[in-house]
Design a protein around this motif. Structure first.
Motif, mmCIF file in Angstrom:
data_model
loop_
_atom_site.group_PDB
_atom_site.id
_atom_site.type_symbol
_atom_site.label_atom_id
_atom_site.label_comp_id
_atom_site.label_asym_id
_atom_site.label_seq_id
_atom_site.Cartn_x
_atom_site.Cartn_y
_atom_site.Cartn_z
ATOM 1 N N ASN A 102 0.816 -1.220 0.000
ATOM 2 C CA ASN A 102 0.000 0.000 0.000
ATOM 3 C C ASN A 102 0.847 1.267 0.000
ATOM 4 O O ASN A 102 0.338 2.356 -0.253
ATOM 5 N N ILE A 103 2.132 1.106 0.280
ATOM 6 C CA ILE A 103 3.030 2.253 0.391
ATOM 7 C C ILE A 103 3.792 2.508 -0.901
ATOM 8 O O ILE A 103 3.925 3.658 -1.346
ATOM 9 N N ALA A 104 4.287 1.447 -1.526
ATOM 10 C CA ALA A 104 5.192 1.573 -2.665
ATOM 11 C C ALA A 104 4.663 2.446 -3.798
ATOM 12 O O ALA A 104 5.419 3.264 -4.354
ATOM 13 N N PRO A 105 3.380 2.341 -4.196
ATOM 14 C CA PRO A 105 2.911 3.140 -5.344
ATOM 15 C C PRO A 105 2.953 4.650 -5.133
ATOM 16 O O PRO A 105 2.791 5.412 -6.099
ATOM 17 N N HIS A 106 3.183 5.109 -3.913
ATOM 18 C CA HIS A 106 3.215 6.548 -3.645
ATOM 19 C C HIS A 106 4.595 7.165 -3.896
ATOM 20 O O HIS A 106 4.734 8.393 -3.787
ATOM 21 N N TYR A 107 5.591 6.359 -4.229
ATOM 22 C CA TYR A 107 6.964 6.849 -4.399
ATOM 23 C C TYR A 107 7.405 6.767 -5.860
ATOM 24 O O TYR A 107 6.957 5.907 -6.618
ATOM 25 N N ASP A 108 8.303 7.667 -6.232
ATOM 26 C CA ASP A 108 8.870 7.643 -7.578
ATOM 27 C C ASP A 108 9.812 6.456 -7.767
ATOM 28 O O ASP A 108 9.855 5.854 -8.847
ATOM 29 N N TYR A 109 10.581 6.140 -6.730
ATOM 30 C CA TYR A 109 11.562 5.055 -6.799
ATOM 31 C C TYR A 109 11.366 4.139 -5.593
ATOM 32 O O TYR A 109 11.213 4.605 -4.465
ATOM 33 N N VAL A 110 11.396 2.843 -5.873
ATOM 34 C CA VAL A 110 11.262 1.847 -4.823
ATOM 35 C C VAL A 110 12.499 0.948 -4.851
ATOM 36 O O VAL A 110 12.859 0.389 -5.890
ATOM 37 N N PHE A 111 13.143 0.822 -3.686
ATOM 38 C CA PHE A 111 14.313 -0.043 -3.549
ATOM 39 C C PHE A 111 13.978 -1.134 -2.530
ATOM 40 O O PHE A 111 13.512 -0.839 -1.435
ATOM 41 N N THR A 112 14.212 -2.361 -2.917
ATOM 42 C CA THR A 112 13.874 -3.497 -2.075
ATOM 43 C C THR A 112 15.083 -4.381 -1.853
ATOM 44 O O THR A 112 15.899 -4.577 -2.769
ATOM 45 N N MET A 113 15.207 -4.948 -0.656
ATOM 46 C CA MET A 113 16.306 -5.852 -0.344
ATOM 47 C C MET A 113 15.991 -7.291 -0.732
ATOM 48 O O MET A 113 16.816 -8.175 -0.514
ATOM 49 N N GLU A 114 14.829 -7.528 -1.321
ATOM 50 C CA GLU A 114 14.441 -8.871 -1.744
ATOM 51 C C GLU A 114 14.155 -8.900 -3.244
ATOM 52 O O GLU A 114 13.254 -8.223 -3.722
ATOM 53 N N ARG A 115 14.948 -9.681 -3.951
ATOM 54 C CA ARG A 115 14.813 -9.756 -5.405
ATOM 55 C C ARG A 115 13.413 -10.175 -5.834
ATOM 56 O O ARG A 115 12.880 -9.683 -6.834
ATOM 57 N N ASN A 116 12.780 -11.069 -5.076
ATOM 58 C CA ASN A 116 11.462 -11.571 -5.466
ATOM 59 C C ASN A 116 10.355 -10.536 -5.310
ATOM 60 O O ASN A 116 9.221 -10.785 -5.728
ATOM 61 N N CYS A 117 10.655 -9.400 -4.707
ATOM 62 C CA CYS A 117 9.653 -8.347 -4.562
ATOM 63 C C CYS A 117 9.661 -7.364 -5.732
ATOM 64 O O CYS A 117 8.733 -6.557 -5.856
ATOM 65 N N VAL A 118 10.668 -7.406 -6.578
ATOM 66 C CA VAL A 118 10.774 -6.434 -7.671
ATOM 67 C C VAL A 118 9.571 -6.523 -8.589
ATOM 68 O O VAL A 118 8.883 -5.522 -8.848
ATOM 69 N N ASP A 119 9.291 -7.693 -9.104
ATOM 70 C CA ASP A 119 8.155 -7.847 -10.025
ATOM 71 C C ASP A 119 6.837 -7.594 -9.320
ATOM 72 O O ASP A 119 5.878 -7.101 -9.943
#
Length: 378
Positions: A150-167
């Motif tokens: 619910n948080i990620a779509p509010h940002y221009d750039y999203v950085f994640t420490m888990e590769r499986n979360c990218v897609d």
């Protein structure tokens, strides 16, 4: 140049049998002391080697920290200190302060948020509305994706420490999503370069998630006989903990410097990831699996000690198993490798030193922030 290290020669024993045990202890002390000196000396060379330089950018960053204590505060400290070496100006704030007003006043080139679970997204929408770029670096993927989705779509750039979360984040409409694991902050995590005040065979430092309790339980006796020391919370979940009160420190959350000293003073450090499907502590309803190494992977490696870590699919992208790190898949395999490396000093040290060198070169927060800036600023 690699130099074969051979312990100094000791003269043959010619005393009576009553003196034999004392002589043997003396010889073992000479051998252990030489091995310790060799490890510390090699580590000192690696730590003191010239570091890679990264581009210094004429940008202004508004950094929004978590405002939380352990284990988040050391990450905040690492990121702030690193930003100050790579950006012309860094303004530090925390969740709970008027982030939108700060951004409107200072007009930074980027608002960077760590974690962000407790930051109202309307503040981020306001910042984006006045033309300021925003980025978030999630700290706990994939364990809390019920919240982060619910948080990620509010940002221009999203950085994640888990590769499986990218897609997954891209499927939510996030156009700029990047895989960026955490790293080792070498001001916190580094080898002890003199004789270590901590002397352990094996360490495990971390919370007793149920998958860890269940994994250790079949071999806990053998691990304890080999000198395992456990520090962390919830270890009263392990039924056998009452038998090892001198080796299991209950209820203690160790800070980074104390943890680093314990890592560096251990011959072996065990790393066992938490489970992404633990319903008692996770909020990962869709069941995203975990393939990426945890921050502890880099922190242990930065302390110049052998790491035994459970297999994760993406681990080999960072360290070569059998060369810079050692892995296991089952409790029995972990026990076998513990027994092997406690009796093979040279092999243990060389793997540990290669991991140390790799970490200082490729897996510091300077590396990661530089990668982040490349994605954002080009």
């Amino acid at each position: 140049m690699f130099v074969q290290h051979t312990p100094p020669h000791t003269p043959p024993f010619r005393g009576n049998l009553a003196d034999f045990s004392g002589r043997r202890g003396w010889e073992e002390g000479i051998k252990d002391g030489y091995a310790e000196g060799y490890l510390r000396g090699r580590a000192k060379v690696i730590v003191g080697a010239p570091k890679q330089g990264f581009a210094f950018r004429q940008v202004k960053i508004l950094y929004v920290g978590t405002g939380k204590s352990f284990p988040y505060s050391p990450i905040d400290e690492a990121i702030i200190a690193t930003l100050q070496t790579l950006a012309a100006e860094v303004i530090v704030s925390v969740i709970g302060q008027p982030i939108g007003e700060l951004a409107a006043t200072h007009r930074p080139d980027l608002v960077l948020v760590l974690d962000g679970v407790e930051l109202p997204t309307d503040q981020i929408d306001t910042i984006r509305g006045i033309g300021i770029r925003t980025a978030i670096w999630f700290t706990d993927d994939p364990y809390y994706t019920d919240f982060t989705s619910n948080i990620a779509p509010h940002y221009d750039y999203v950085f994640t420490m888990e590769r499986n979360c990218v897609d997954y984040y891209r499927s939510l409409g996030c156009s700029n999503v990047y895989y960026l694991p955490f790293a080792a902050y070498t001001e916190h995590y580094h080898p002890t370069l003199t004789l270590s005040p901590v002397r352990r065979n094996i360490s495990f430092i971390g919370s007793a998630y149920w998958n860890r309790v269940n994994f250790f339980q079949p071999i806990i006796g053998g691990l304890m006989e080999n000198g395992l020391v456990i520090n962390g919370i919830w270890w009263d979940r392990l039924p056998e903990h009452v038998n090892y009160t001198n080796q299991i420190e209950l209820g203690k959350w160790m800070g980074p410097l104390e943890t680093s000293e314990a890592y560096s003073g251990s011959k072996i450090v065990i790393n066992l990831h938490r489970s992404p499907i633990d319903e008692s502590v996770n909020n990962n309803t869709i069941g995203i699996t975990a393939s990426s190494p945890n921050p502890r992977t880099f922190e242990i490696a930065a302390c110049g000690t052998l790491q035994l870590v459970d297999v994760r699919e993406d681990l080999a992208s960072f360290y070569t198993p059998g060369v810079e790190i050692e892995t296991y898949s089952t409790s029995d395999e972990l026990m076998e490798k513990v027994n092997f490396y406690l009796t093979h000093e040279k092999e243990r040290q060389e793997i540990a030193l290669r991991a140390l060198e790799k970490t200082y070169r490729d897996h510091t927060y300077s590396n990661r922030i530089h990668q982040m800036f490349e994605h954002i600023f080009g």
